[in-house]
Scaffold this active site. Structure first.
Site, PDB file in Angstrom:
ATOM      1  N   SER A   1       2.604   5.592   1.284  1.00  0.00           N
ATOM      2  CA  SER A   1       2.079   6.897   0.901  1.00  0.00           C
ATOM      3  C   SER A   1       2.858   7.412  -0.299  1.00  0.00           C
ATOM      4  CB  SER A   1       2.198   7.889   2.054  1.00  0.00           C
ATOM      5  OG  SER A   1       3.515   8.364   2.163  1.00  0.00           O
ATOM      6  N   CYS A   2       2.306   8.435  -0.948  1.00  0.00           N
ATOM      7  CA  CYS A   2       2.958   8.957  -2.155  1.00  0.00           C
ATOM      8  C   CYS A   2       3.633  10.284  -1.844  1.00  0.00           C
ATOM      9  CB  CYS A   2       1.975   9.075  -3.299  1.00  0.00           C
ATOM     10  SG  CYS A   2       0.486   9.985  -2.925  1.00  0.00           S
ATOM     11  N   ILE A   3       4.175  10.405  -0.656  1.00  0.00           N
ATOM     12  CA  ILE A   3       4.903  11.624  -0.296  1.00  0.00           C
ATOM     13  C   ILE A   3       6.339  11.466  -0.750  1.00  0.00           C
ATOM     14  CG2 ILE A   3       5.647  13.132   1.586  1.00  0.00           C
ATOM     15  CD1 ILE A   3       3.202  12.130   3.139  1.00  0.00           C
TER      16      ILE A   3
ATOM     17  N   CYS B   1      -4.600  10.331  -6.667  1.00  0.00           N
ATOM     18  CA  CYS B   1      -3.541  10.100  -5.683  1.00  0.00           C
ATOM     19  C   CYS B   1      -3.134   8.624  -5.697  1.00  0.00           C
ATOM     20  CB  CYS B   1      -4.039  10.491  -4.287  1.00  0.00           C
ATOM     21  SG  CYS B   1      -2.929   9.993  -2.960  1.00  0.00           S
TER      22      CYS B   1
ATOM     23  N   SER C   1       1.349  12.151  -7.238  1.00  0.00           N
ATOM     24  CA  SER C   1       1.670  12.236  -5.812  1.00  0.00           C
ATOM     25  C   SER C   1       1.067  13.482  -5.184  1.00  0.00           C
ATOM     26  CB  SER C   1       3.188  12.255  -5.616  1.00  0.00           C
ATOM     27  OG  SER C   1       3.698  13.513  -5.993  1.00  0.00           O
TER      28      SER C   1
END
Lengths: 115, 223
Positions: free
Chosen positions: A113-115, B69, B90
């Site tokens: 994920s891109c967290i 994203c 992000s």
């Protein structure tokens, strides 16, 4: 122990790594593998490192996601009873990225994920 | 560049949604507002093609950002780069814009509504009405977790087909919102069979209470 970008070798056993230095096969994980992966980064694992490694493993298996820093801090506070613990303490443990590195040493895949 | 307006698109757009998107971009640029188009979920397919030339009018490009994203893109188009004009970004960056006060512009077809003008509360309301289908379910949770990582105050309301998230196995991942007090959880009371307890602890609301929740929210994001 010997290492390359693609594997670590210890106790006569070679364990494959992915491009980001995480285990290619999470089933290869053991505490000894965690030590070898940390040593590869020049990190010696103490009690607090082990708490964090166990926490991210448990969180991943419980929820199917990597924990947020915020969650790790909350869990550490709950476990220790010390409400002053914050992100600074986590970065003291693993200055180059506490959650990312804890995931690596815990044998989890690199977070997608891109967290 | 700080976005004053975020146009958030999650569903793969059809012709009608594309027309609405076009109109929303034109409207905001016409008002000289800095505008961010952010693609998430299946909407990332829009970044397979170059951004429309009509968005590239003189002076417009300085006020327009087009982001996709990173994780949603990688899941659907591994090893590829988004087309010209689109940047990987992000979810945390998206939340940073929202927390710094950017508005969410209305795209009805993709179920994102503008902030309620009367909304004075500090909490964002995330309304989940999409059924738990992967990878969309994971990505909806990631959106909430990204907000939580920046300490956004959030409420999540499950309604319609979204109430299926309250039951196992889907409730497993969402359970962390409750366990770590990351968001307050609600569901539409009428959308669940009577007497069946959800695996994910949440408060049942009637339609009047749900309307009040949306009315008081800082902004509402429909997923």
């Amino acid at each position: 122990m010997t290492t390359s970008d693609a594997w670590i070798e210890f106790d006569g056993r070679r364990v494959a790594l992915d491009a980001e230095g995480h285990l290619a096969n999470p089933a290869d994980w053991s505490p000894a593998v965690a030590v070898a992966l940390a040593e590869r980064d020049g990190v010696g694992l103490g009690d607090d490192h082990w708490w964090l490694i166990e926490f991210v493993r448990d969180h991943y298996h419980r929820y199917g996601t990597v924990p947020l820093m915020r969650q790790a801090i909350m869990a550490w506070r709950r476990a220790s009873g010390d409400d002053t613990i914050g992100s600074r303490e986590l970065y003291r443990l693993l200055p180059d990225g506490p959650i990312r590195l804890a995931c690596r040493y815990a044998g989890l895949p690199a977070p997608e994920s891109c967290i | 560049m700080t976005a004053q307006v975020v146009i958030f698109l999650r569903a793969e757009p059809g012709k009608r949604t594309l027309r609405r998107l076009d109109q929303a971009v034109a409207r905001n640029l016409g008002h000289r507002r800095q505008t961010l188009v952010f693609l998430h979920g299946d909407a990332v397919s829009l970044a397979v093609d170059n951004c429309p030339e009509r968005w590239r009018s003189p002076g417009a490009d300085r006020r327009l950002e087009l982001q996709v994203c990173t994780a949603a893109w990688q899941r659907r188009h591994p090893g590829r780069q988004p087309a010209s004009g689109w940047q990987r970004a992000s979810l945390v960056g998206l939340w940073d814009r929202l927390l710094r006060g950017a508005d969410i512009d209305c795209l009805v077809d993709c179920k994102v509504q503008p902030a309620q003008p009367e909304g004075t509360g500090a909490e964002f309301l995330i309304e989940v009405s999409a059924a738990p289908v992967e990878p969309g379910s994971t990505e909806m949770l990631e959106l909430v977790l990204a907000g939580a990582s920046l300490d956004a105050q959030m409420q999540v309301l499950f309604r319609g087909a979204g109430v299926a998230h309250l039951d196992l196995p889907d409730a497993r991942a969402w359970q962390q919102l409750h366990d770590f007090e990351l968001a307050r959880l609600f569901h539409a009371a009428g959308a669940r069979p009577e007497g069946l307890m959800p695996a994910l602890p949440s408060i049942g609301l009637d339609s009047k209470a749900m309307a009040a929740l949306a009315h008081q929210a800082r902004a509402v994001i429909y997923l």
